[in-house]
Enzyme design. Structure first.
Site, mmCIF file in Angstrom:
data_model
loop_
_atom_site.group_PDB
_atom_site.id
_atom_site.type_symbol
_atom_site.label_atom_id
_atom_site.label_comp_id
_atom_site.label_asym_id
_atom_site.label_seq_id
_atom_site.Cartn_x
_atom_site.Cartn_y
_atom_site.Cartn_z
ATOM 1 N N SER A 275 -1.811 -1.452 -3.420
ATOM 2 C CA SER A 275 -1.538 -2.447 -4.462
ATOM 3 C C SER A 275 -1.720 -1.819 -5.835
ATOM 4 O O SER A 275 -2.522 -0.905 -6.007
ATOM 5 C CB SER A 275 -2.501 -3.623 -4.320
ATOM 6 O OG SER A 275 -3.815 -3.230 -4.668
ATOM 7 N N ASP A 276 -0.960 -2.315 -6.806
ATOM 8 C CA ASP A 276 -1.333 -2.020 -8.184
ATOM 9 C C ASP A 276 -2.699 -2.676 -8.405
ATOM 10 O O ASP A 276 -3.130 -3.535 -7.628
ATOM 11 C CB ASP A 276 -0.279 -2.537 -9.161
ATOM 12 C CG ASP A 276 -0.342 -1.815 -10.513
ATOM 13 O OD1 ASP A 276 -1.393 -1.218 -10.835
ATOM 14 O OD2 ASP A 276 0.661 -1.846 -11.246
ATOM 15 N N TRP A 277 -3.387 -2.262 -9.447
ATOM 16 C CA TRP A 277 -4.781 -2.701 -9.647
ATOM 17 C C TRP A 277 -4.856 -4.211 -9.889
ATOM 18 O O TRP A 277 -4.442 -4.714 -10.925
ATOM 19 C CB TRP A 277 -5.403 -1.899 -10.795
ATOM 20 C CG TRP A 277 -6.098 -0.653 -10.335
ATOM 21 C CD1 TRP A 277 -7.368 -0.258 -10.674
ATOM 22 C CD2 TRP A 277 -5.609 0.352 -9.434
ATOM 23 N NE1 TRP A 277 -7.684 0.914 -10.022
ATOM 24 C CE2 TRP A 277 -6.636 1.316 -9.262
ATOM 25 C CE3 TRP A 277 -4.432 0.538 -8.718
ATOM 26 C CZ2 TRP A 277 -6.501 2.443 -8.434
ATOM 27 C CZ3 TRP A 277 -4.287 1.646 -7.886
ATOM 28 C CH2 TRP A 277 -5.324 2.570 -7.762
ATOM 29 N N GLY A 278 -5.342 -4.913 -8.878
ATOM 30 C CA GLY A 278 -5.440 -6.369 -8.991
ATOM 31 C C GLY A 278 -4.164 -7.100 -8.597
ATOM 32 O O GLY A 278 -4.067 -8.304 -8.808
ATOM 33 N N ALA A 279 -3.203 -6.383 -8.023
ATOM 34 C CA ALA A 279 -1.936 -7.032 -7.644
ATOM 35 C C ALA A 279 -1.998 -7.692 -6.265
ATOM 36 O O ALA A 279 -1.035 -8.310 -5.835
ATOM 37 C CB ALA A 279 -0.791 -6.024 -7.684
#
Ligand SMILES: *[C@@H]1O[C@H](CO)[C@@H](O)[C@H](O)[C@H]1NC(C)=O
Ligand SMILES: *[C@@H]1O[C@H](CO)[C@@H](O)[C@H](O)[C@H]1NC(C)=O
Ligand SMILES: *[C@@H]1O[C@H](CO)[C@@H](O)[C@H](O)[C@H]1NC(C)=O
Ligand SMILES: *[C@@H]1O[C@H](CO)[C@@H](O)[C@H](O)[C@H]1NC(C)=O
Ligand SMILES: *[C@@H]1O[C@H](CO)[C@@H](O)[C@H](O)[C@H]1NC(C)=O
Ligand SMILES: *[C@@H]1O[C@H](CO)[C@@H](O)[C@H](O)[C@H]1NC(C)=O
Ligand SMILES: *[C@@H]1O[C@H](CO)[C@@H](O)[C@H](O)[C@H]1NC(C)=O
Ligand SMILES: *[C@@H]1O[C@H](CO)[C@@H](O)[C@H](O)[C@H]1NC(C)=O
Ligand SMILES: *[C@@H]1O[C@H](CO)[C@@H](O)[C@H](O)[C@H]1NC(C)=O
Ligand SMILES: *[C@@H]1O[C@H](CO)[C@@H](O)[C@H](O)[C@H]1NC(C)=O
Ligand SMILES: *[C@@H]1O[C@H](CO)[C@@H](O)[C@H](O)[C@H]1NC(C)=O
Ligand SMILES: *[C@@H]1O[C@H](CO)[C@@H](O)[C@H](O)[C@H]1NC(C)=O
Length: 801
Positions: A275-279
């Site tokens: 995941s992208d950071w926090g996605a």
């Protein structure tokens, strides 16, 4: 067909497509296809052996980030099995959290070089630095954003709005990085074309307002946005980062159509999706949709609270996630690790925790830290200097004002010319505004795609050093308030009028800031750039403008008769001044070409605006943010060509200090003119998709000659006019399908070969869900830009079916 008719026809068809297609859902594609380790067979065996010894808790640990940790992303160690954990570091132009590391030219500069060899070397040297710092995964390269929107805040991290050029650049970068032993992470998958509302937020009334949804039709997705991802998967990228935005209403990190369907089935991707950071917005749903790793593994900012982790253990225990799915996640992560022999890897640089602003005492897992501040730069500065020059595009050069010939006097102007005064790190939060800092040159732009400089060669310093050799007078004013102000201010003792004598040549340095998290508000360079240029030019009739920009600019002053030369120097990295001086003085002949179009006016880019408004900013509707990609494939030069619109400098354009000629276009069928099937012959999927899509069907030869008096490099470009398909999606007039960079001494010629693969000749048929070659004639154009097409021919593929 007349433009008018074509325009009306396409508007009608777009209306029809919008009315008949549903963009509010993504089709479900389950279950998540397991990796077979294709192409990584030995490593796959090792991963299986390793995975067989893991407990369920260890498996969950292996797929879940832990923070805080020494790196921007961290997977905890499992010492009893000799696994030291994983260190993931930003970013696409350098290892960000590091000292004594190099800052390379940005992706934008790499693309503007059109030089496969230099792009590969950049990838390999970056990879070597990540490895030497103990980072297993480099979070790059970027192919999403592709650059649909001129105002996009992150376009500079990637390459070009042309998918072919971006595909080649991604492939070379990934091969380079992984050859050096580091895992590449191709990002952001997919449709991540704007920063505005990239993440959900909470309204004034407490409603969760979801992230922007990129609503993209299937043909456009395949022919434009997915295209470079296919190259990256084919190049063997270890990992792919899913994006913040939604697609047809479903989040990028839990969209089963894009992850299970397109990426893991159609493209046959064998590595892992992080995941992208926090996605990550769900556990079970995201995992079953194809997400393999949660980063940074801290939901809502609380350390070690993840949708994965303990929640995943529970989900496997209650069978909402199958045992085979968690095993697949582990195998997808561990196979590239063994393939790149990362079981024997340097320790993480001891300075990393401090650079990441945390303390190892607070880590949940033990990380092996090595010496601090190891110098990993080697002789990479040489490549950085060379690529910085190679990605500098000469747009205008009246009466051969460049290269400079020992001028008696030089004036240097603008706040982009000098050294930095606010520090050498471009990623700090104070940088996430529209203009960055006022004083100091722009070697890169902001956000997680930036890095920490170990030194910088500012343009003014490099110019002074070079000018000294000729005894040239160098005078300068770096204050844009003075330079852009009214004449009264300019005539003060610190004003323009006090630069005497009037310099033989005036160099004006402009910059354009952009950063992750925000889109740009203007396409002009920052800090009153237009007034600065016009004021200097009113005083100095030999004014040369140099731009350092995080993306494209409009140049309202370009036709000022006193502006005699323009250099788009993009974002060259730490050697910026040296790269520029090499071009200014002719030590290197410019050979960069625009990887985007410079239109006449900012309003010419309104075909793909940032989705945004005051109303949206204040909405209480969770689904209000919808970005309809109604222009289909018609972005950048595809748009301007289709509507036959004049531009200032077209895609692929760039001048040289010499001249080149193209001759003798020859096209050879590799199947001796025998019929081929319209659809690719069935074959077992490999990373990248059906391997027969890459079978070369034609080879195009052309002769390039240096007809001038100076040695230099040409970039012959091949464009195809594919037959219009009867679909709702307008077919671009021309698409890039080949390029090469050829260095030639004066008077010398060489033959350049362009292989045309099946994919290059095909369109994506949404009904057949396959690439198809149409039966009509395909025009072949060879030239030196998208609008400087010198030689023409055509092929008609004999299609048997
Ligand atoms: C989005 O919706 C369009 C229109 O129905 C469709 O063509 C496309 O395949 C969908 N894409 C995804 C990822 O769901
Ligand atoms: C894991 O188990 C296998 C037997 O299943 C054994 O051969 C191997 O050495 C064990 N250890 C590791 C680190 O893989
Ligand atoms: C927000 O809530 C208030 C109080 O319930 C209401 O009056 C207002 O209309 C709401 N605003 C919107 C934009 O829905
Ligand atoms: C499980 O996920 C929730 C978010 O839905 C989070 O608040 C919680 O901390 C997670 N639990 C663990 C053990 O990570
Ligand atoms: C360029 O050269 C031509 C011909 O010598 C001359 O007329 C013109 O003024 C020159 N332009 C500039 C900007 O020096
Ligand atoms: C730039 O010039 C303006 C106008 O003279 C002045 O107010 C400002 O202080 C100057 N900036 C610096 C950094 O000297
Ligand atoms: C320069 O531009 C800024 C906005 O970027 C503006 O606030 C300022 O007034 C301008 N200064 C001059 C001297 O025009
Ligand atoms: C060009 O420079 C000359 C001085 O050499 C000046 O007189 C003229 O006004 C300038 N033109 C423009 C458009 O600024
Ligand atoms: C350009 O400016 C120089 C110095 O001011 C002057 O000598 C020359 O005549 C000017 N050339 C033109 C074409 O205006
Ligand atoms: C988005 O719209 C808001 C409100 O109109 C505005 O303040 C902001 O600058 C806009 N952002 C962009 C990138 O256009
Ligand atoms: C986007 O398309 C949908 C139909 O798919 C339509 O309802 C919506 O109004 C469009 N949004 C904008 C901003 O054009
Ligand atoms: C293309 O060039 C290659 C290498 O110079 C040569 O072997 C081949 O015969 C050429 N093909 C044609 C059709 O000219």
């Amino acid at each position: 067909m007349k433009i008018g008719t074509r325009f009306v026809a396409s508007c009608l068809s777009l209306v029809v497509s919008v009315l008949t297609q549903d963009y509010s859902t993504s089709p479900p594609v389950y279950p998540s296809p397991p990796t077979l380790g294709t192409g990584w067979e030995t490593a796959f065996e090792q991963a299986n052996t390793f995975a067989a010894n893991l407990s369920l808790e260890e498996k969950a640990q292996l797929v879940t980030g832990t923070s805080p940790g020494p790196c921007v992303g961290n997977i905890g160690a499992i010492p009893r099995l000799g696994f030291g954990g994983l260190c993931l570091q930003d970013g696409p132009l350098a290892i960000r959290l590091a000292t004594y590391a190099s800052v390379f030219p940005a992706g934008l500069t790499a693309a503007a070089s059109w030089d496969r060899g230099l792009i590969f070397a950049r990838g390999m040297f970056m990879g070597a630095e990540f490895k030497a710092k103990g980072s297993h995964v480099a979070l790059g390269p970027v192919v999403g954003p592709l650059g649909r929107i001129g105002y996009g805040g992150r376009n500079w991290e990637g390459f070009s709005p042309d998918p072919y050029l971006t595909g080649v650049a991604a492939e070379e970068t990934i091969r380079g990085m992984q050859q050096a032993g580091v895992q590449a992470c191709l990002k952001h998958y997919i449709g991540n074309e704007q920063e505005t509302q990239r993440n959900p937020d909470v309204s004034a009334n407490g409603t969760t307002i979801e992230a922007v949804s990129s609503n993209i039709d299937d043909q456009t997705l395949h022919e434009l946005y997915l295209w470079p991802f296919a190259n990256g998967v084919r190049a063997g990228t270890a990992s792919i980062m899913c994006s913040y935005n939604r697609l047809n209403g479903s989040y990028g990190c839990q969209n089963s159509k894009t992850l299970n369907g397109i990426l893991k089935t159609e493209l046959g991707f064998q590595g892992y999706v992080m995941s992208d950071w926090g996605a990550t917005h769900a556990g079970v749903d995201a995992i079953n949709a194809g997400l393999d790793m949660d980063m940074p593994g801290s939901t809502g900012g609380s350390p070690n609270a993840s949708f994965f982790g303990g929640n995943l253990t529970q989900a496997v225990n209650n069978a909402s996630v199958s045992q085979s799915r968690i095993d697949d996640m582990v195998l997808r992560i561990m196979t590239p690790y063994f393939f790149l022999k990362q079981d024997d890897y340097p320790p993480i640089d001891g300075q990393s925790p401090a650079l990441n602003n945390n303390n190892p005492q607070n880590y949940r897992y033990q990380f092996t830290l090595g010496e601090s501040d190891t110098d990993v730069r080697e002789d990479h500065a040489q490549l950085i200097r060379e690529l910085g020059a190679a990605g500098t595009v000469l747009l205008k050069n009246v009466n051969n004002t460049l290269p400079l010939k020992a001028p008696r006097s030089i004036g240097v102007f603008g706040n982009d010319a000098g050294d930095l005064v606010n520090g050498e790190y471009f990623s700090g939060s104070s940088f996430a505004n529209q203009f960055g800092y006022e004083y100091g040159t722009l070697p890169m732009a902001g956000g997680s795609g930036a890095a920490r400089l170990s030194y910088l060669v500012p343009p003014l310093d490099a110019i002074k050093a070079r000018a000294f050799q000729d005894g040239t007078l160098v005078q300068y004013i770096l204050n844009n308030t003075i330079l852009s102000g009214p004449a009264k201010v300019r005539n003060r003792a610190d004003g323009l009028g006090f630069i005497l004598p009037v310099p033989d040549v005036c160099l004006v340095f402009l910059k354009t800031w952009a950063s992750e998290g925000v889109d740009r508000l203007s396409l002009e360079a920052d800090w009153n750039s237009t007034a600065v240029v016009n004021n200097v030019a009113s005083y100095c009739n030999n004014t040369i403008v140099i731009t350092h920009s995080a993306g494209l600019n409009v140049l309202p002053w370009a036709n000022n008769p006193n502006v005699t030369a323009i250099l788009a120097a993009h974002l060259p990295g730490q050697e910026t001044g040296n790269s520029l001086v090499d071009i200014l003085y002719g030590a290197i002949n410019p050979s960069g070409k625009l990887p985007y179009t410079i239109a006449l006016n900012a309003s010419d880019y309104k075909f793909a605006p940032v989705t945004n408004s005051t109303e949206l900013q204040g909405t209480e509707d969770p689904n209000a943010w919808q970005s309809n990609f109604t222009e289909g494939q018609l972005i950048d030069y595809r748009h301007f060509d289709y509507y036959n619109q004049s531009v200032l400098y077209e895609f692929g354009y760039g001048l040289s200090y010499t001249t080149f000629n193209l001759s003798d276009l020859q096209i050879e069928s590799t199947v001796s003119g025998k019929p081929v099937t319209a659809r690719p012959p069935l074959a077992a999927t490999v990373p990248g998709g059906n391997p027969t899509l890459w079978a070369v069907l034609y080879v195009v030869n052309v002769t390039v000659t240096n007809t001038g008096n100076t040695a230099g490099a040409a970039v012959p470009q091949l464009y195809l006019s594919l037959p219009s398909t009867s679909q709702s999606n307008p077919t671009p007039v021309n698409v890039l399908r080949g390029f090469d960079k050829i260095f030639l001494q004066p008077g010398k010629s060489t033959t350049v070969q362009f292989p045309l693969a099946r994919r290059d000749l095909s369109y994506w048929d949404t009904n057949l869900q396959d690439w198809v070659i149409s039966s009509g004639a395909i025009a072949v154009h060879l030239g030196f830009s998208s609008r400087d097409l010198k030689l023409h021919d055509q092929v008609t593929v004999l299609v048997s079916d």
